[in-house]
Design an enzyme around this catalytic site. Structure first.
Site, PDB file in Angstrom:
ATOM      1  N   ASN A   1      51.943  39.130  46.607  1.00  0.00           N
ATOM      2  CA  ASN A   1      52.041  38.436  45.322  1.00  0.00           C
ATOM      3  C   ASN A   1      51.788  39.322  44.181  1.00  0.00           C
ATOM      4  O   ASN A   1      50.557  39.533  43.979  1.00  0.00           O
ATOM      5  CB  ASN A   1      51.285  37.168  45.147  1.00  0.00           C
ATOM      6  CG  ASN A   1      51.300  36.693  43.751  1.00  0.00           C
ATOM      7  OD1 ASN A   1      52.237  36.897  43.115  1.00  0.00           O
ATOM      8  ND2 ASN A   1      50.331  35.574  43.594  1.00  0.00           N
TER       9      ASN A   1
ATOM     10  N   LYS B   1      52.151  39.140  41.262  1.00  0.00           N
ATOM     11  CA  LYS B   1      51.840  38.583  39.791  1.00  0.00           C
ATOM     12  C   LYS B   1      52.555  39.290  38.601  1.00  0.00           C
ATOM     13  O   LYS B   1      53.721  39.688  38.930  1.00  0.00           O
ATOM     14  CB  LYS B   1      50.147  38.544  39.590  1.00  0.00           C
ATOM     15  CG  LYS B   1      49.771  38.087  41.021  1.00  0.00           C
ATOM     16  CD  LYS B   1      48.177  37.697  40.628  1.00  0.00           C
ATOM     17  CE  LYS B   1      47.355  37.287  41.921  1.00  0.00           C
ATOM     18  NZ  LYS B   1      46.246  36.770  41.747  1.00  0.00           N
TER      19      LYS B   1
ATOM     20  N   HIS C   1      51.295  28.040  42.790  1.00  0.00           N
ATOM     21  CA  HIS C   1      49.869  29.004  42.752  1.00  0.00           C
ATOM     22  C   HIS C   1      48.679  28.607  41.590  1.00  0.00           C
ATOM     23  O   HIS C   1      49.097  27.882  40.645  1.00  0.00           O
ATOM     24  CB  HIS C   1      50.402  30.684  42.273  1.00  0.00           C
ATOM     25  CG  HIS C   1      49.338  31.651  42.581  1.00  0.00           C
ATOM     26  ND1 HIS C   1      48.180  31.657  41.586  1.00  0.00           N
ATOM     27  CD2 HIS C   1      49.190  32.401  43.476  1.00  0.00           C
ATOM     28  CE1 HIS C   1      47.525  32.574  42.155  1.00  0.00           C
ATOM     29  NE2 HIS C   1      47.883  33.079  43.399  1.00  0.00           N
TER      30      HIS C   1
ATOM     31  N   GLU D   1      47.143  29.986  39.634  1.00  0.00           N
ATOM     32  CA  GLU D   1      47.304  30.680  38.323  1.00  0.00           C
ATOM     33  C   GLU D   1      48.328  29.762  37.397  1.00  0.00           C
ATOM     34  O   GLU D   1      48.126  29.505  36.145  1.00  0.00           O
ATOM     35  CB  GLU D   1      47.470  31.972  38.186  1.00  0.00           C
ATOM     36  CG  GLU D   1      46.255  32.812  38.923  1.00  0.00           C
ATOM     37  CD  GLU D   1      46.546  34.024  39.432  1.00  0.00           C
ATOM     38  OE1 GLU D   1      47.783  34.436  39.379  1.00  0.00           O
ATOM     39  OE2 GLU D   1      45.763  34.746  40.113  1.00  0.00           O
TER      40      GLU D   1
ATOM     41  N   GLU E   1      44.363  29.049  49.163  1.00  0.00           N
ATOM     42  CA  GLU E   1      44.056  29.842  48.527  1.00  0.00           C
ATOM     43  C   GLU E   1      42.772  29.162  47.452  1.00  0.00           C
ATOM     44  O   GLU E   1      42.892  28.853  46.484  1.00  0.00           O
ATOM     45  CB  GLU E   1      45.023  30.328  47.577  1.00  0.00           C
ATOM     46  CG  GLU E   1      46.116  31.075  48.021  1.00  0.00           C
ATOM     47  CD  GLU E   1      46.820  32.082  47.221  1.00  0.00           C
ATOM     48  OE1 GLU E   1      46.729  33.415  47.643  1.00  0.00           O
ATOM     49  OE2 GLU E   1      47.188  31.562  46.141  1.00  0.00           O
TER      50      GLU E   1
ATOM     51  N   GLY F   1      41.112  37.228  43.718  1.00  0.00           N
ATOM     52  CA  GLY F   1      40.986  38.443  42.796  1.00  0.00           C
ATOM     53  C   GLY F   1      39.376  38.642  42.683  1.00  0.00           C
ATOM     54  O   GLY F   1      39.020  39.272  41.379  1.00  0.00           O
TER      55      GLY F   1
ATOM     56  N   SER G   1      41.518  37.600  48.229  1.00  0.00           N
ATOM     57  CA  SER G   1      40.788  38.961  48.358  1.00  0.00           C
ATOM     58  C   SER G   1      41.006  39.267  49.878  1.00  0.00           C
ATOM     59  O   SER G   1      40.230  39.932  50.483  1.00  0.00           O
ATOM     60  CB  SER G   1      39.376  38.622  48.190  1.00  0.00           C
ATOM     61  OG  SER G   1      39.122  38.370  46.694  1.00  0.00           O
TER      62      SER G   1
HETATM   63  C1  PEP Z   1      46.854  35.622  45.039  1.00  0.00           C
HETATM   64  O1  PEP Z   1      47.195  36.105  43.969  1.00  0.00           O
HETATM   65  O2  PEP Z   1      47.476  34.614  45.603  1.00  0.00           O
HETATM   66  C2  PEP Z   1      45.697  36.427  45.655  1.00  0.00           C
HETATM   67  C3  PEP Z   1      45.034  35.624  47.005  1.00  0.00           C
HETATM   68  O3  PEP Z   1      45.110  37.248  45.162  1.00  0.00           O
HETATM   69  P1  PEP Z   1      43.963  38.184  45.649  1.00  0.00           P
HETATM   70  O4  PEP Z   1      44.518  38.833  46.929  1.00  0.00           O
HETATM   71  O5  PEP Z   1      44.060  39.695  44.737  1.00  0.00           O
HETATM   72  O6  PEP Z   1      42.922  37.664  46.030  1.00  0.00           O
END
Ligand code: PEP
Length: 255
Positions: free
Chosen positions: A10, A12, A93, A95, A162, A168, A207
């Protein structure tokens, strides 16, 4: 029976023309690892060029409108994503749930529109740290799953767990917590879809890196990963594909 692992990046709000060489490198690495399904969800502006930079590789989007067309400034519908060459989309997501106030019912409508159009669709769910600390993570995510799941053809549906506090941040849920949550999500999928719910892939996101991917992929009911930061560069993403390939060695593939 283990499902074929699905590893999706992803990007973003990252990615311009100069980054297409990473798309090509990732696609080439994925082609050499046919035991794993892989894809990259790039910004809408990059989809068409990413498809050209990586023929045959799965390129996706990060959101889709639930309607087919109309007066929705700034939004993109499923037909437009197909037109640009996308075959995958992420919906819900955290976000977007946060900054765009997307509710479970919005996520469900988006998932239904995407699946109806033939896009492979990843529905994201996950709890905040406050919810986890209150001991309500499983109940909260289960309710999210129940309310966000599409009531439509689910052949191309995946769910991504998630935990918001792991996205992140460098923090990763423990294998025990991931196992508990993925088992709960599987239960909700079977409740919603019967036996077909056993074939919906459940991805972990938060992460994921080359250094922790093998441990995560070894957890029961982890059928892949949704990867943010570590998907931007082939050097970081390919080790995750390698871990997935190692985890599925010998496992039968699904369609
Ligand atoms: C994500 O953007 O869905 C995500 C899991 O980000 P990261 O791997 O950077 O934690």
């Amino acid at each position: 029976m283990p499902l074929k692992k699905f590893v999706v990046g992803n990007w973003k709000m990252h990615g311009v023309a100069a980054d297409l060489e990473q798309v090509t490198a990732i696609a080439e690495a994925a082609a050499e690892r046919p035991g794993v399904d892989a894809g990259l969800c790039v910004p809408a502006t990059l989809i068409e060029r990413a498809v050209r930079a990586a023929p045959g590789f799965t390129i996706g989007a990060q959101d889709v409108h639930h309607l087919e067309k109309g007066a929705h400034t700034g939004d993109v519908c499923a037909a437009m994503l197909h037109d640009a060459g996308a075959s995958l989309v992420i919906v819900g997501h955290s976000e977007r749930r946060d900054s765009h106030r997307e509710r479970d019912e919005d996520v469900r409508a988006k998932a239904e529109a995407a699946l109806r159009s033939g896009l492979a669709t990843i529905v994201c769910v996950g709890e905040s740290l406050a919810v986890r600390d209150a001991g309500e993570a499983v109940a909260t995510v289960s309710a999210q799953v129940d309310a966000s799941l599409p009531r439509s053809d689910i052949a191309k549906l995946s769910v991504a767990y998630e935990p918001i506090w792991a996205i992140g941040t460098g923090k990763v849920a423990s294998p025990d917590d991931i196992e508990e949550m993925h088992a709960a999500i599987r239960e909700r999928l079977v409740a919603a879809y019967g036996e077909a719910g056993r074939h919906v892939r459940i991805l972990y996101g938060g992460s994921v890196k080359g250094s922790n991917a093998a441990e995560i992929f070894a957890v029961p009911d982890v059928d892949g990963a949704l990867v943010g930061g570590a998907s931007l560069k082939a050097a970081d993403f390919v080790p995750i594909l390698d871990a997935a390939a190692a985890a599925v060695e010998g496992a039968p593939a699904i369609a």
